[in-house]
Scaffold this motif. Structure first.
Motif, mmCIF file in Angstrom:
data_model
loop_
_atom_site.group_PDB
_atom_site.id
_atom_site.type_symbol
_atom_site.label_atom_id
_atom_site.label_comp_id
_atom_site.label_asym_id
_atom_site.label_seq_id
_atom_site.Cartn_x
_atom_site.Cartn_y
_atom_site.Cartn_z
ATOM 1 N N ALA A 127 0.821 -1.215 0.000
ATOM 2 C CA ALA A 127 0.000 0.000 0.000
ATOM 3 C C ALA A 127 0.857 1.268 0.000
ATOM 4 N N HIS A 128 1.925 1.247 -0.790
ATOM 5 C CA HIS A 128 2.858 2.371 -0.830
ATOM 6 C C HIS A 128 2.383 3.503 -1.741
ATOM 7 N N THR A 129 1.278 3.327 -2.424
ATOM 8 C CA THR A 129 0.653 4.276 -3.353
ATOM 9 C C THR A 129 1.434 4.382 -4.656
ATOM 10 N N TYR A 130 0.820 5.038 -5.609
ATOM 11 C CA TYR A 130 1.422 5.260 -6.922
ATOM 12 C C TYR A 130 0.862 6.554 -7.497
ATOM 13 N N GLU A 131 1.586 7.083 -8.475
ATOM 14 C CA GLU A 131 1.100 8.242 -9.221
ATOM 15 C C GLU A 131 0.578 7.791 -10.576
ATOM 16 N N ARG A 132 -0.352 8.538 -11.125
ATOM 17 C CA ARG A 132 -0.893 8.248 -12.440
ATOM 18 C C ARG A 132 -0.325 9.244 -13.456
ATOM 19 N N PRO B 199 -3.137 14.370 -11.301
ATOM 20 C CA PRO B 199 -2.186 14.521 -10.193
ATOM 21 C C PRO B 199 -2.654 13.791 -8.940
ATOM 22 N N GLY B 200 -1.689 13.614 -7.997
ATOM 23 C CA GLY B 200 -1.993 13.015 -6.710
ATOM 24 C C GLY B 200 -1.403 11.629 -6.556
ATOM 25 N N TYR B 201 -1.536 11.096 -5.332
ATOM 26 C CA TYR B 201 -1.077 9.745 -5.015
ATOM 27 C C TYR B 201 -2.291 8.859 -4.769
ATOM 28 N N ASP C 48 -7.445 -0.865 -3.661
ATOM 29 C CA ASP C 48 -7.792 -1.877 -2.664
ATOM 30 C C ASP C 48 -7.665 -3.256 -3.301
ATOM 31 N N TRP C 49 -6.424 -3.756 -3.376
ATOM 32 C CA TRP C 49 -6.142 -4.990 -4.100
ATOM 33 C C TRP C 49 -6.783 -6.216 -3.464
ATOM 34 N N SER C 50 -6.899 -6.241 -2.157
ATOM 35 C CA SER C 50 -7.479 -7.428 -1.497
ATOM 36 C C SER C 50 -8.993 -7.326 -1.371
ATOM 37 N N GLY C 51 -9.560 -6.202 -1.807
ATOM 38 C CA GLY C 51 -11.018 -6.009 -1.718
ATOM 39 C C GLY C 51 -11.640 -5.893 -3.085
ATOM 40 N N ASP C 52 -12.366 -4.807 -3.283
ATOM 41 C CA ASP C 52 -13.091 -4.666 -4.546
ATOM 42 C C ASP C 52 -12.280 -3.936 -5.623
ATOM 43 N N ARG C 53 -11.008 -3.650 -5.336
ATOM 44 C CA ARG C 53 -10.068 -3.045 -6.277
ATOM 45 C C ARG C 53 -10.503 -1.637 -6.717
ATOM 46 N N THR C 54 -11.161 -0.964 -5.829
ATOM 47 C CA THR C 54 -11.467 0.438 -6.116
ATOM 48 C C THR C 54 -10.205 1.274 -5.832
ATOM 49 N N GLU C 55 -10.108 2.380 -6.524
ATOM 50 C CA GLU C 55 -8.937 3.258 -6.409
ATOM 51 C C GLU C 55 -9.303 4.452 -5.542
ATOM 52 N N HIS C 56 -8.368 4.808 -4.656
ATOM 53 C CA HIS C 56 -8.622 5.914 -3.729
ATOM 54 C C HIS C 56 -7.505 6.934 -3.839
ATOM 55 N N LEU C 57 -7.875 8.199 -3.906
ATOM 56 C CA LEU C 57 -6.897 9.290 -3.849
ATOM 57 C C LEU C 57 -6.468 9.461 -2.396
ATOM 58 N N GLN C 58 -5.187 9.411 -2.147
ATOM 59 C CA GLN C 58 -4.692 9.467 -0.764
ATOM 60 C C GLN C 58 -4.467 10.907 -0.317
#
Length: 464
Positions: free
Chosen positions: A439-444, A448-450, A454-464
């Motif tokens: 869960a180290h985050t990534y950039e797109r 913008p943003g990090y 949620d890889w072990s769940g429903d794989r939704t993406e969250h802006l941190q």
């Protein structure tokens, strides 16, 4: 080097006080070289300090580390505010920063100074890299510039920057030196194995190269070394020298600092590791037994083309080493607040020092064209010459791999070249992996943003 530096100063008309813990060495210098200038020998460190005019200018040339601290501890109580202490040894720059802070409280200037050129350079004109305060350089500059090497009338000495800047630049100089020497050794090995040539024959090839764009002190001495015959055995000198290269630590410091700064000095690192590997004799012997050389021959069909390919690969790899070293200096200058002029560093390395070479003129010109050049290799001149060498570079690395010849500095330099020019590299996958398991985050690339998925769940993406 200390005695030769003192002789250099005396030869240039400076009254030079000298002191050595072993008074016999002081006496020997006076006996053998006392007619070269005005020397004031001292039997004690107290007499030495008392013989100096204020502000006292003291140059220490002793082994780095604890011996340097010991000399400073002995000197400090005898000095006064405004006096200047110069450490001209191969000190690690954090030690210089520490020492400067201690002496600053006493009002004493401490100047960490890189000196390159060995014993001959110290006597006849070294490259000198002083750090410390600009106030101290007002007193030291005229002396150091006077005794330094000269190229086209310009002294191979300039003020580098505050704090540990002088010793830092000398450290990186030595790191580049490691890479340069390893690349030359790999070129020698490829010529030896590929051509089946003798040391003397390869020496003539290096002498020929030294008449062109590879002209440098290290290429020059390599040609001389390879032509030398051992008096005791009659064999080529290089064949009777043990194949375990020593090192004093500056290469390791350079690599460690490169990691700290996040600068990929891969060519310098591989050269440093190659020296370490050369010294691992038990491990090398075990590997040689487990994986013996098959003895398959390597017959180069076009001798002259092969020699030219090695030359071009050597040149391109050297440019990578210098490019990486200058990037390291640039990043350190930024992070440590030193304001180092990269073009001036290239200029003062043109003479006196171990890595002096013709193409340092080209590096000086590159930074004159663009003082903010982000990558030396990208300068138009080097982009053209390195680009022209790429086919030969690839052929040589391929031949080395195909015939089981270790050429780590050539190969890593080529890999760096390919990596640095990629517009998009596979690090995107590494970032995705890091987010997946940690869960180290990534950039797109599209907003913008990090982010975190949620890889072990429903794989939704969250802006941190």
């Amino acid at each position: 080097m200390g005695s030769n530096l003192a002789r250099n100063m005396a030869r240039h008309g400076y009254v030079t006080a000298i002191y050595n813990r072993s008074h016999a060495k002081t006496v020997a210098l006076i006996d053998h070289h006392g007619d070269e200038g005005t020397f004031i020998p001292a039997e004690s460190i107290g007499d030495f300090v008392r013989s100096l005019a204020r502000p006292r200018k003291i140059v220490i040339m002793v082994k780095a580390g604890a011996p340097t601290d010991a000399v400073i501890d002995e000197l400090a109580p005898l000095l006064e505010p405004g006096d200047i202490v110069v450490d001209a040894g191969n000190a690690h720059f954090p030690d210089t920063v520490r020492r400067e802070a201690v002496l600053e409280k006493l009002g004493i200037h401490f100047v960490g100074t890189g000196v390159s050129g060995g014993e001959e350079g110290a006597l006849n004109g070294p490259s000198i890299m002083p750090g410390g305060t600009r106030d101290a350089y007002v007193w030291l500059g005229p002396i150091f510039e006077d005794i330094s090497a000269k190229v086209d009338g310009a002294p191979c000495c300039t003020y580098v920057g505050a704090g540990g800047a002088g010793h830092f630049v000398k450290m990186v100089h030595n790191g580049i030196e490691y890479a340069d020497m390893q690349l030359i050794a790999e070129a020698y090995e490829l010529l030896r194995r590929g051509l089946g040539a003798s040391a003397a024959e390869i020496g003539k090839i290096f002498a020929r190269w030294n008449a062109g764009e590879l002209d440098s002190f290290l290429i020059e001495i390599t040609a001389d070394l390879l032509s030398h015959t051992d008096r005791h055995t009659g064999k080529p000198f290089v064949d009777i020298v043990a194949d375990a290269a020593e090192q004093k630590g500056t290469g390791r410091w350079t690599v460690q600092n490169g990691l700290d700064l996040g600068v990929p000095i891969t060519g310098i690192a591989e050269a440093t590791f190659a020296r370490a590997l050369s010294g691992r004799k038990p491990q090398r012997e075990a590997a040689a037994r487990a994986f013996p050389d098959t003895g398959e021959g390597w017959a180069v069909t076009d001798r002259e083309q092969f020699i030219e390919d090695v030359r071009q690969a050597l040149y391109a790899s050297k440019v990578v080493a210098y490019s990486q070293g200058f990037e390291q200096i640039s990043e350190a200058s930024l992070q440590y607040g030193w304001d180092i002029d990269l073009g001036s560093m290239a200029r003062i390395w043109r003479g006196g020092c171990i890595i002096r070479a013709r193409f340092l003129n080209r590096i000086t010109e590159a930074y004159e064209r663009d003082p903010n050049l982000p990558l030396l290799m990208a300068d138009p001149h080097f982009a053209e010459t390195v680009g022209r060498s790429v086919p030969a570079w690839r052929r040589i690395v391929g031949e080395a791999v195909a015939h089981g010849i270790a050429a780590p500095a050539f190969a890593s330099s080529l890999a760096y070249f390919d990596g640095i020019r990629q517009q998009r590299n596979p690090a995107a996958l590494i970032q995705a992996q890091r987010d997946y398991f940690g869960a180290h985050t990534y950039e797109r690339i599209d907003r913008p943003g990090y982010f975190h998925t949620d890889w072990s769940g429903d794989r939704t993406e969250h802006l941190q």
